[in-house]
Write a protein that holds these residues in place. Structure first.
Motif, PDB file in Angstrom:
ATOM      1  N   ALA A 210       0.829  -1.215   0.000  1.00  0.00           N
ATOM      2  CA  ALA A 210       0.000   0.000   0.000  1.00  0.00           C
ATOM      3  C   ALA A 210       0.861   1.261   0.000  1.00  0.00           C
ATOM      4  CB  ALA A 210      -0.922  -0.006   1.211  1.00  0.00           C
ATOM      5  N   GLN A 211       2.100   1.161   0.510  1.00  0.00           N
ATOM      6  CA  GLN A 211       3.009   2.302   0.528  1.00  0.00           C
ATOM      7  C   GLN A 211       3.942   2.302  -0.687  1.00  0.00           C
ATOM      8  OE1 GLN A 211       2.819   0.104   3.330  1.00  0.00           O
ATOM      9  NE2 GLN A 211       1.137   1.400   4.061  1.00  0.00           N
ATOM     10  N   GLY A 212       3.750   1.334  -1.593  1.00  0.00           N
ATOM     11  CA  GLY A 212       4.644   1.185  -2.719  1.00  0.00           C
ATOM     12  C   GLY A 212       4.162   1.878  -3.981  1.00  0.00           C
ATOM     13  N   TRP A 213       4.610   1.365  -5.099  1.00  0.00           N
ATOM     14  CA  TRP A 213       4.334   1.977  -6.394  1.00  0.00           C
ATOM     15  C   TRP A 213       2.900   1.694  -6.841  1.00  0.00           C
ATOM     16  CZ3 TRP A 213       8.350   1.408 -10.941  1.00  0.00           C
ATOM     17  CH2 TRP A 213       7.951   2.213 -12.010  1.00  0.00           C
ATOM     18  N   VAL A 214       2.608   0.413  -7.021  1.00  0.00           N
ATOM     19  CA  VAL A 214       1.264  -0.023  -7.409  1.00  0.00           C
ATOM     20  C   VAL A 214       0.811  -1.079  -6.411  1.00  0.00           C
ATOM     21  CG1 VAL A 214      -0.147  -1.132  -9.181  1.00  0.00           C
ATOM     22  CG2 VAL A 214       1.697   0.429  -9.847  1.00  0.00           C
ATOM     23  N   PRO A 215      -0.207  -0.799  -5.603  1.00  0.00           N
ATOM     24  CA  PRO A 215      -0.659  -1.785  -4.615  1.00  0.00           C
ATOM     25  C   PRO A 215      -1.183  -3.049  -5.300  1.00  0.00           C
ATOM     26  CG  PRO A 215      -1.532   0.399  -4.121  1.00  0.00           C
ATOM     27  CD  PRO A 215      -0.935   0.480  -5.493  1.00  0.00           C
ATOM     28  N   VAL A 216      -0.619  -4.184  -4.918  1.00  0.00           N
ATOM     29  CA  VAL A 216      -1.054  -5.480  -5.430  1.00  0.00           C
ATOM     30  C   VAL A 216      -1.654  -6.247  -4.255  1.00  0.00           C
ATOM     31  CG1 VAL A 216      -0.390  -7.575  -6.665  1.00  0.00           C
ATOM     32  CG2 VAL A 216       0.853  -5.433  -7.074  1.00  0.00           C
TER      33      VAL A 216
END
Length: 295
Positions: free
Chosen positions: A74-80
């Motif tokens: 969630a804090q990254g580039w694209v939430p997976v």
């Protein structure tokens, strides 16, 4: 470097690693930087990645990139989204998310895994699932137990090629906190390596009361039962021994870097646990190759 046909990226909270892979699956180049999620400002992941690739690869614009780790959080580039266990290791790839990078190349981010616990809580992992996929291709058993040591160590049960369950132990983070911010690590002289003090910690009879027993890292020093220069070796053994004491008698695979794997292997031997060490980077790369086969 012109041999590179695709890229693998392991992007975590504090560190970044990229591997250039040729058509035969060989690593032709590697770059590693302290450029984790915490160092990326205002969500500018594309700019951060391109700044690395520009000086590293002349033809990066044409190379597909497969990424794993906290970059998909969630804090990254694209939430997976997390995939719930039990899950077939081979199904992880199908849950990956793909998108087009600003320079036109295709990017793929692998999902993490989660487990809903009976007490209403959850356990999660990101990145380790790729190592488990790689481990599956490196060993012959359909059933195995894996320990992936790190800041947040993972114990994983695999049955019939499915991840059935896993647990997280905050061993590495707990060691860091105690050694840097508690009375145990206060005013210590320079520390020395000591296998004897490490094994003394591993072999301590903890029982269920770790919060009580960990204070022995202070008291044994006060009464000259361990040297002041070996307190952290004892503390490391105490925490790792407590973590591994939760395992049964079956053989385990230790998947990690050389330094941590050696410590965990020594602890296993002291606790009469059968184990085999598998290089964590090798397992990660093998896992990402398996992911790519699905695209």
């Amino acid at each position: 470097m012109k041999q590179a046909s695709w890229l693998i990226v392991d992007w975590g909270t504090t560190n970044f690693r990229a591997f250039a892979i040729d058509e035969l699956g060989n690593v032709v180049a590697k770059i590693e930087k302290p450029m984790g999620l915490l160092q990326v400002k205002d969500g500018e992941f594309a700019s951060a990645l391109e700044s690395v690739l520009t000086v590293w690869l002349s033809h990066y614009q044409t190379l597909p990139i497969f990424m794993a780790g906290m970059v998909g959080s969630a804090q990254g580039w694209v939430p997976v989204p997390y995939e719930y266990v039990p899950v077939d290791l081979n199904d992880i790839a199908s849950k990956s998310i793909q998108f087009t990078l600003p320079w036109g190349a295709q990017a793929t981010i692998v999902p993490g895994l989660c487990e809903a616990l009976s007490n209403g809580s959850f356990d999660v992992m990101r990145g380790e699932e790729v190592q488990l996929l790689g481990l599956q291709s490196l060993v012959t058993e359909p059933d195995f137990t894996a320990v992936l040591p790190g800041t947040h160590s993972k114990h994983v049960n695999v049955k019939k090629r499915k991840i059935e369950s896993f647990k997280t132990y905050m061993t590495g983070e707990f060691f860091s906190i105690l050694s840097k911010h508690s009375i145990i690590g206060m005013a210590l002289p320079n520390q020395e390596c000591s296998q004897a003090s490490f094994i003394k910690g591993v072999s301590s009879d903890l029982g269920p009361e770790l919060m009580n027993t960990v204070f022995s890292a202070r008291t044994l020093r006060l009464f000259d039962k361990i040297k002041e220069t070996e307190v952290l070796e004892y503390l490391s053994g105490l925490l790792i021994g407590n973590e591994l004491s939760r395992l049964g008698s079956e053989k385990i695979y230790i998947v990690g870097n050389v330094l941590l794997s050696d410590r965990y292997q020594s602890a296993c031997h002291a606790l009469n646990l059968k184990c085999e060490v598998v290089d964590g980077e090798l397992a990660f790369l093998e896992g990402m190759k398996k992911i790519k086969e699905h695209f």
